[in-house]
Structure formats: C-alpha cells, structure tokens
Design a protein around this motif. Structure first.
Motif: not given
Length: 402
Positions: A286, A302-305, A315, A335, A346, A348, A354-355, A357
């Motif tokens: 992230s 950016a983030n990778d869940p 989602w 989000g 995920i 704002h 916020w994100g 990972t």
C-alpha cells in the motif's frame, strides 16, 4: 405469387408478435427485482425522512439525521441491489446451501458446519459495545424493511430463476448474526497459513535447515516498511529480525520429519518454528503519494486488499452522510462497503482516507490430535484422555427425505 407474399407477411407478423410478447415477458420477469430509485417510499422504522440520491455512476448517497437512520438506510439500499448476494453469503456461512441447491453442495455444507461460524458470531454479537450494537441492529432493521412482504422473485433475478426450476423459497428475516457472520468467512477466506505452513514443512524436510534458511532470508533492514521499528519491537514477542536459521533441536527436527512422513502435516508449534518462517507472511503493499507530487494537488492513496474479482462484485460503493454532523451523528464518508455488512471498509471522510492491505494473516492453528484407541470419542490432552464434545448437525437437502 401474391399468396406467397401474403404468407410471408403473415409469417413475419406472427414472429414479430411472438417475439414482442416474449420480450415483454422477459422484461417483466427480469426487471421485477430492480430497485426503485426515484420517488418516495413510506417505511416504518425511521425516526425522520432519509434521502437517497444516486449520482451519474449509480452510486447511492444516503443523507440522514441520526446514526440509526443512516445505517438503517444502508441496510435498505444493500438489500435493494444485492439481496441475492447477501442471502447466498449467509447460507454459505451457515452451511445451508443444500436446502436450495440439493446434493451438489452437501460436501460444502458438511465442511463449513465443522467451523460452526454461526455460534461464534452469536458470541461476537453479545460482546459488541453499545454503539456497535446500535449500528448492527439499525442495519439489520433496514434490510428487513426492504425484504418483508416481497416475493422472492422481486428480491433478485436469481430467486426468479430458482422458481422456474421448482425451488420453493421462503425468505427468512435478516438477523444481526447474518450481518456479522460474513466477517468470520472473510477471515477464513483471507488466511492461508494451513497451506503455507504445510508447504514450509515440505521444504524444510526436503532441503534441511541450512538450505531452508537460504530459501527464506530475512527482510533486509534497508527496505521500506510501514510500521516503524520501535512499534514492531513493542508488539513482537521477541526481538525483530530473528535469524531465519535459528536451529531446531535434534528432537524437534526429528519430530517434524516423522510427522511429515506419517501424516504430511506440521507438528505442534515451538518458538523455533517461527524463526523458520512458520506463521510469518511475506507482506503486501500500500502507498500514499503527497499532494506536492500529484498533478491534481490532492494526495493519492492506494491499497491492495487481496480480494478476488467476483460477480456480483464483492464491493458495494456507497456514500453515507449525516445531514448535520454532531456527536450523535458524526459520519460523512464515501467508499466501499460489503453487502450484508454495515459501514465502509475502504474510503474517505471529510478529513482522511483509509485503506486495507492484507498479507494473509495468521487466523488458523494446526493441531495433531491423538485419539484413544480404546474409545474413539476421546482425545489426548497433556497426557490424559478427554471426552470429545459431540455436536449433531442436521443438514436439509432439497429433493431428499430426512
């Protein structure tokens, strides 16, 4: 010749009428479950009017005066657009797919019943603080406000298709446990320690400790991390950077080899196993970009869940806004939420973003159990035989008797 032309015209008209009738029937059949997105709806359970506006992308933005009304409306909107997904999720977690799909999913139900996620979730609900319980209860009430008094076919095209196959479907009320149970399934889905620990054991036995340490080197100190070393030191059970080639005792290594040969499974954990990579994940990614470095002058996150691509999508994008922010209603965010789950995971608000990972966290433990050869309902604990707790599960299977 005229007769041929007349016959052709009549034939075309008949085809057109039949085609138009079939298309109209299809439109009614397929569109009966589409949500109402304009006008007004009278709903019991709200303390004041709530407004839901959909933007040019179809994203619902909810405006409410209280926290309860805000999450009530989120539950209502989720059920409007994704109730089949929510229904499928709660049946999956409960091991009740075979009631709908018959013997095809029986093995899946049997497997999932072992975990007893529903009982765990009932315990989790009782442990919620008052604010969290209010949110879950309000969300649950919103789901029920939409699904009550609606025929299954009006809750999703999938229900209508099942009806065509002769499946008799009764929609059960949504419960707080249904709202929370998917979190248990997400934990299960995102943990792969059983697989990785077995793979680690395969490599350890195959190449020995020294070569294993070469295959699993430490993460270098000069590479980036998100959590500062000081915080890691306070959270870790031991010093950060434990050498990967810490030696197992001869007895530990002999036990691992014997277990691997006999059962193809890891032995009970010891501190040295952690040093060999057992329970340690490789990480994820992230990042954030300062506004000074972007073309828009706004920061980027950016983030990778680590979630797969599904249909319907995992989602659900939504905006949730208190009409007047206060201690009683402090929310103003947008989000990505999970259908069946309140809030946003995920996104704002008006201050921060916020994100998530995910590095496939350690949510599984592996035990080797020894059964009493004289009593198959007992297992060994610290050298003593202990009675098993026996739980009987009844799985209903569509199309079958008891």
């Amino acid at each position: 010749m005229r007769r041929v032309v007349r016959f052709a015209i009549i034939f075309v008209l008949i085809i057109a009428v039949l085609g138009g009738g079939l298309y109209a029937a299809y439109q009614v059949f397929a569109r009966q479950a589409l949500p109402k997105t304009s006008g007004q709806v009278q709903i019991a359970g709200l303390s004041a009017p709530v407004e839901v506006l959909r933007d040019e992308y179809g994203v619902a933005h909810i405006y409410a005066g209280t926290t309860e009304d805000l999450f009530f409306a989120e539950g209502y909107v989720h059920a409007q657009e994704r109730f089949w997904q929510m229904e499928f999720q709660r049946r999956t977690a409960a091991g009740r797919l075979s009631e709908v799909f018959g013997p095809t999913t029986l093995e899946t139900d049997i497997y999932l019943r072992h975990f007893d996620f529903y009982t765990l979730t009932k315990q989790s609900y009782r442990l919620l603080d008052d604010e969290s319980r209010r949110v879950v209860d309000a969300y649950t009430a919103g789901v029920n406000a939409y699904i009550q008094d609606r025929a299954p076919a009006k809750l999703g095209l999938e229900f209508a298709l099942l009806g065509l196959q002769g499946v008799r479907y009764a929609i059960e009320p949504w419960t707080p446990v249904d709202t929370l149970v998917w979190a248990e399934m997400m934990i299960y889905d995102q943990s792969d320690k059983l697989r990785t620990e077995l793979a680690n054991l395969d490599r350890l036995v195959a190449v020995g400790q020294a070569r294993y340490a070469e295959l699993h080197p430490l993460y270098r100190d000069d590479r980036p991390t998100i959590i500062p070393d000081g915080e890691l030191l306070t959270q870790a059970a031991g010093p950060v950077g434990l050498p990967a080639n810490v030696a197992l005792t001869a007895g530990e290594f002999s036990t691992l080899k014997a277990v691997h040969t006999a059962l193809n499974a890891p032995a009970p954990a010891s501190p040295a196993l952690a040093a060999l990579g057992f329970g340690v994940s490789g990480g994820s990614n992230s990042f954030a970009v300062s506004p000074e470095l972007t073309t828009t002058g706004a920061p980027l996150l950016a983030n990778d869940p680590h979630m797969g691509v599904n249909m319907p999508a995992l989602w659900f994008e939504v905006g949730m806004h208190c009409t007047e922010k206060s201690d009683a209603c402090p929310y103003d965010f947008r989000g990505f939420s999970l259908p069946g789950v309140p809030g946003i995971l995920i996104g704002h608000n008006d201050r921060i973003a916020w994100g998530l990972t995910n590095a496939a966290f350690d949510a599984e433990d592996v035990f080797i159990e020894r059964l009493n050869p004289d009593d198959p309902d007992q297992y060994e604990v610290n050298g003593e035989w202990v009675d098993m707790e026996i739980r009987r599960e009844v799985i209903e299977v569509r199309g079958q008797a008891e």
